[in-house]
Design an enzyme around this catalytic site. Structure first.
Site, mmCIF file in Angstrom:
data_model
loop_
_atom_site.group_PDB
_atom_site.id
_atom_site.type_symbol
_atom_site.label_atom_id
_atom_site.label_comp_id
_atom_site.label_asym_id
_atom_site.label_seq_id
_atom_site.Cartn_x
_atom_site.Cartn_y
_atom_site.Cartn_z
ATOM 1 N N CYS A 1 23.640 -46.927 42.149
ATOM 2 C CA CYS A 1 24.550 -45.858 42.546
ATOM 3 C C CYS A 1 24.857 -45.891 44.034
ATOM 4 O O CYS A 1 25.743 -45.182 44.504
ATOM 5 C CB CYS A 1 23.958 -44.496 42.177
ATOM 6 S SG CYS A 1 23.447 -44.468 40.452
ATOM 7 N N HIS B 1 30.165 -38.913 37.700
ATOM 8 C CA HIS B 1 29.521 -39.917 38.552
ATOM 9 C C HIS B 1 29.639 -41.313 37.941
ATOM 10 O O HIS B 1 28.723 -41.784 37.273
ATOM 11 C CB HIS B 1 28.052 -39.499 38.732
ATOM 12 C CG HIS B 1 27.167 -40.518 39.380
ATOM 13 N ND1 HIS B 1 27.580 -41.288 40.460
ATOM 14 C CD2 HIS B 1 25.890 -40.892 39.121
ATOM 15 C CE1 HIS B 1 26.581 -42.096 40.813
ATOM 16 N NE2 HIS B 1 25.552 -41.881 40.007
ATOM 17 N N CYS C 1 21.296 -41.306 46.294
ATOM 18 C CA CYS C 1 20.144 -41.916 45.660
ATOM 19 C C CYS C 1 20.604 -42.970 44.658
ATOM 20 O O CYS C 1 21.722 -42.922 44.169
ATOM 21 C CB CYS C 1 19.310 -40.859 44.946
ATOM 22 S SG CYS C 1 20.255 -39.994 43.691
#
Lengths: 453, 432
Positions: free
Chosen positions: B92, B389, B419
């Site tokens: 990510c 996301h 994160c």
């Protein structure tokens, strides 16, 4: 490119059985119109340039067409000549006509030539401004030419058109060159029976053309707006393509196709005028061309037009445009000297249209705004003009009921609908740096529609 | 001689609206979406035919056929085909890490302009063949004689024909990211209501940002979608609090506390792509392009979540104090904070440990706690809980929005923390 709706009737008439059937039944026979292509000459055959009366502009007209690669004739060729004696254009300088009897010269010059006019040929009469006529008779004669041209346009066949250009006193050949070229070329394919006045360039107009002018087109994501962006880009402009954020996907494709930029802007928002002015100032150092194309319809009969339908159409089509013009004109650096405003009106704004009271009001308003702006802008070397499209083949007209659509297509001298590019080319002519003498004009792109004529 | 360092300018960004997986972009590939995101950027800044210094982007869920994903996308865009490109992947953190990489090249003067970003599709995720089948197919390819071929095929078993779907679990622990987060949330005793409140704020802030036109020059619609379809403008605390927990219902997390993490305060699987345009100030000025902000510094940390005591998604908490120290700043020296909302609990846990004297001393090696932040400066235009996301796309979304927020307020400093899987966290400072 989104596909344009096909005119199946016109396609059928183009076939051999179709031609036979339509002529037997006396049905309309729309011709395929000559349209401009890059690298193509203004005219694809010889032009007969005749002077009547003193004909002060005849020599300049002939020089202009010769410079554009046209074979210029001063008398009718033999039928056996090249092109079978066909003429691509007949250009008549009638600016010097003062007496009613002199109109006979126009008849005598045009009649034998008119039969020889090639498909998509051009009859262009160059006349003087009526309000500058020295005598009542001269005014009558000059006004009379409009009747002549408009009727000839209705009789012209196979995609040929007839238009009239009025040249004001003091206008030089450089001032009317782009206009004469436009009306002779395939760019004016769907402009028919129109009268345009060209004056001398305003003293404040800049002497130098900009290498890559900046043009703004609102409603550029699709249809006519996208075609305008393409036409202006073909002419060398950097086009700022404006549309609402919801149209962003199509808008980005247009911007990338024309090598311009996409700007998401709701022109009706309170912040839009200042935001656009600031964008043009900071990102582009000022704009040269503003094309107000964004528009909406919310059709209902007058008795069913509620306040919402009324307000939304007037807001998008008229009020937003006026606010943006004010902001651009007031913001230092938002516009370049000699900037051009081209505002999209509509035949509905001239002739009215059942079910479009709100739309017609807004589009008639656009004409009023342009006429009021023109003299004010002239002082700054700028111009404002309106383009009023008639029946143009777009996604919107493709959704019309068949009968309405067919009526729209056939109820004009060219017996067919126009294309978005026909409107776009007209806008591009008005935006041309050389068209600085064209100001406050309303030009229809309607194939000489029967409506409002 | 090495040239003097120059800060990379953030010129602007573009993304497509994010879509919940299996919905609007179900038929779009990662390459399609990245192409659309870049083309929207090209249109906004007039970069048609321009040879940009480089394009760095990536995807977390990646097909083996997409070995040159970013370069292939570039070739489909309006950019000059001479624009070089490479793929980056840091889970990510991909989007932000890609931006840091190109910003460093700009700082060194190796390139003058670059596009960084990411794309991900949970709808179009790769499905692998069974490991046994893969071995058979490879051996079959290597076999020369009919006997060898027969031998290879003879090893095939019916069970080998079952495909292997993508896993959302950490290879070393077998736990999903949500289960990992649930353990941290339970350890830190992050209350359910605080998580729901953070989720609600994300939806409200994103809605308000859309409504005021904030995304007009950051988002370009795609496949008819105009806004992120995960956005719930009418969400309420009552609705969020009525949802059943989905993580932490068993295992270590369940032993420690009641489960708190729901579908409402966790990000859904999402499809989308985002890019950001970076450049030298001169490059931007020559093209009359805006400079929204500068990327000042960045720090990436990793934690030993396998054997150590740190949570999988807590690396950002470790990276930020290093970043602060290097730049002589305190946690309170920022006007905006953008902490990626993988889960509401992630943000709250990071803020919680920064204000925990013991954690800061023992885990972060600091003399004292970093303290609290002004929560009104956190994720002010919404974040991942509302937008969704798409893993690799999140970094460029956050960086472009942050730069614009700073530019809008006429200057300031922002802290970004994202994160990532594998116990990693990418953080950055942006100034305008």
């Amino acid at each position: 490119m989104p596909t344009q709706p096909t005119d199946r009737y016109a396609q059928f008439v183009g076939t051999a059985p179709g031609t036979w059937l339509s002529s037997q039944l006396g049905l309309p026979r729309p011709a395929e119109l000559r349209r401009a292509q890059p690298g193509k000459r203004v005219l694809d055959g010889p032009a007969l340039v005749v002077g009547t009366g003193l004909a002060p502009l005849r020599a300049d007209l002939a020089d202009l067409l010769r410079a554009a690669g046209t074979d210029v004739l001063d008398e009718l060729p033999e039928e056996a000549a090249d092109h079978g004696g066909r003429l691509a254009a007949i250009v008549v300088d009638a600016t010097g006509l003062r007496e009613v009897a002199e109109l006979e010269q126009v008849r005598a010059a045009v009649v034998p030539a008119f039969r020889r006019l090639a498909p998509s040929g051009r009859l262009l009469v160059v006349a003087a401004a009526v309000d500058e006529a020295a005598t009542v008779a001269a005014a009558a004669v000059q006004q009379g030419l409009e009747g002549f041209v408009r009727s000839a346009a209705k009789e012209a066949r196979a995609g040929a058109t007839a238009n009239l250009v009025r040249v004001r006193a003091g206008a030089s050949a450089a001032d009317w060159a782009s206009t004469v070229e436009f009306f002779c070329s395939g760019r004016s394919a769907y402009v028919d029976g129109q009268v345009v006045t060209v004056g001398p360039a305003p003293a404040a107009a800049p002497a130098q053309e900009r290498e890559r002018p900046v043009a703004v087109v609102t409603g550029a994501a699709q249809g006519i707006g996208a075609a305008i962006a393409e036409a202006l880009a073909r002419g060398g402009a950097h086009v700022v393509c404006v549309d609402i954020a919801a149209q962003g996907e199509a808008l980005a494709q247009v911007a990338n196709r024309v090598g311009g930029t996409a700007l998401h802007l709701d022109i009706t928002s309170a912040s839009a005028p200042a935001a656009l002015a600031e964008h043009l100032r900071t990102r582009h150092g000022g704009a040269d061309v503003i094309v107000h194309n964004a528009g909406i319809t919310r059709d209902k009969l007058l008795v069913n037009t509620d306040a919402d339908r009324w307000a939304s159409v007037l807001e998008v089509n008229l009020a937003a445009e006026l606010r943006i013009d004010d902001a651009l004109l007031e913001t230092e650096g938002a516009l370049h000297a000699g900037a051009r405003f081209v505002c999209l009106s509509s035949l509905s704004g001239i002739a009215g249209n059942r079910g479009q009271v709100n739309y017609s009001t807004s589009k008639a308003g656009v004409i009023g705004a342009v006429r009021a702006m023109a003299p004010l802008l002239a002082k700054r070397g700028m111009t404002a003009n309106a383009v009023a499209p008639g029946f143009i083949e777009t996604a919107m007209t493709a959704r019309m009921p068949v009968a309405t659509r067919e009526m729209g297509r056939r109820a004009n001298s060219l017996q067919q609908g126009g294309r978005p590019e026909d409107v776009a080319e007209t806008v591009a002519w008005l935006a041309d740096p050389r068209s600085r003498g064209v100001n406050g004009q309303v030009v229809r792109v309607c194939g000489q529609s029967l409506l409002g004529a | 001689m090495a040239p003097a360092l120059r800060r990379a300018a953030i010129v602007g960004g573009n993304r497509i609206p994010f879509a919940r997986s299996g919905k609007r972009y179900a038929q779009a590939s990662t390459q399609d979406m990245l192409t659309a995101a870049i083309d929207g950027l090209v249109a906004r800044y007039g970069l048609q035919g321009e040879r940009v210094g480089e394009v760095a982007a990536g995807a977390v869920l990646k097909h083996s056929r997409d070995l040159n994903l970013t370069r292939e996308a570039v070739l489909s865009t309006a950019l000059a085909p001479t624009t070089p490109a490479y793929d980056v992947q840091q889970a990510c953190g991909t989007g932000l890490e890609a931006a840091v990489l190109v910003a460093n090249k700009i700082a060194l003067g190796q390139v003058d302009s670059a596009i960084a970003g990411g794309t991900d599709s949970a709808s179009d995720a790769p499905i692998a063949v069974d490991e046994g089948l893969r071995r058979v197919l490879l051996d079959l390819g290597h076999a020369r004689t009919p006997q060898q071929k027969l031998k290879a095929i003879s090893r095939l078993r019916p069970g080998n024909l079952v495909p292997a779907p993508p896993r959302n679990s950490e290879p070393r622990t077998g736990l999903s990211m949500g289960e990992h987060m649930a353990i941290t949330a339970a350890e830190r005793r992050i209350p359910r209501q605080a998580q729901d409140e953070l989720a609600l704020a994300s939806h409200r802030n994103l809605t308000a940002a859309y409504d005021r036109g904030f995304f007009d020059d950051l988002v370009t619609p795609y496949l008819g979608l105009k806004r992120d379809d995960n956005l719930r403008p009418d969400s309420t605390l009552e609705k969020l609090s009525s949802l059943q927990p989905v993580f932490g219902r068993s295992g270590r997390a369940a032993d420690l506390a009641e489960p708190t993490m729901t579908a409402g305060n966790s990000t859904p699987l999402t499809d989308g792509a985002a890019v950001v345009l970076l450049a030298s100030d001169e490059w931007a000025e020559q093209r009359r392009l805006p400079v929204l902000a500068h990327l000042v510094d960045a720090e990436t940390a990793a934690v030993d979540y396998v054997h150590g005591g740190d949570g999988l998604l807590m690396a950002g908490a470790h990276a930020v104090p290093r970043l602060l120290e290097r730049n002589g700043l305190t946690l309170q020296d920022f006007d905006l904070y953008e902490i990626h909302e993988a889960f509401a609990a992630t943000v709250l846990a990071v803020l919680d440990v920064w204000n925990d004297e013991e954690y800061c001393r023992e885990r972060l090696g600091l003399p004292a706690a970093l303290g609290t932040i002004d929560r009104s400066k956190l994720n002010v235009a919404g974040s991942s809980l509302a937008t969704g996301h798409p893993f690799a796309a999140t970094g460029a979304r956050i960086l472009a929005s942050t730069a614009k927020l700073l530019s809008e307020r006429g200057g300031g400093r922002a802290l970004i923390s994202i994160c990532a899987a594998g116990g990693q966290g990418v953080t950055a400072i942006v100034e305008a």
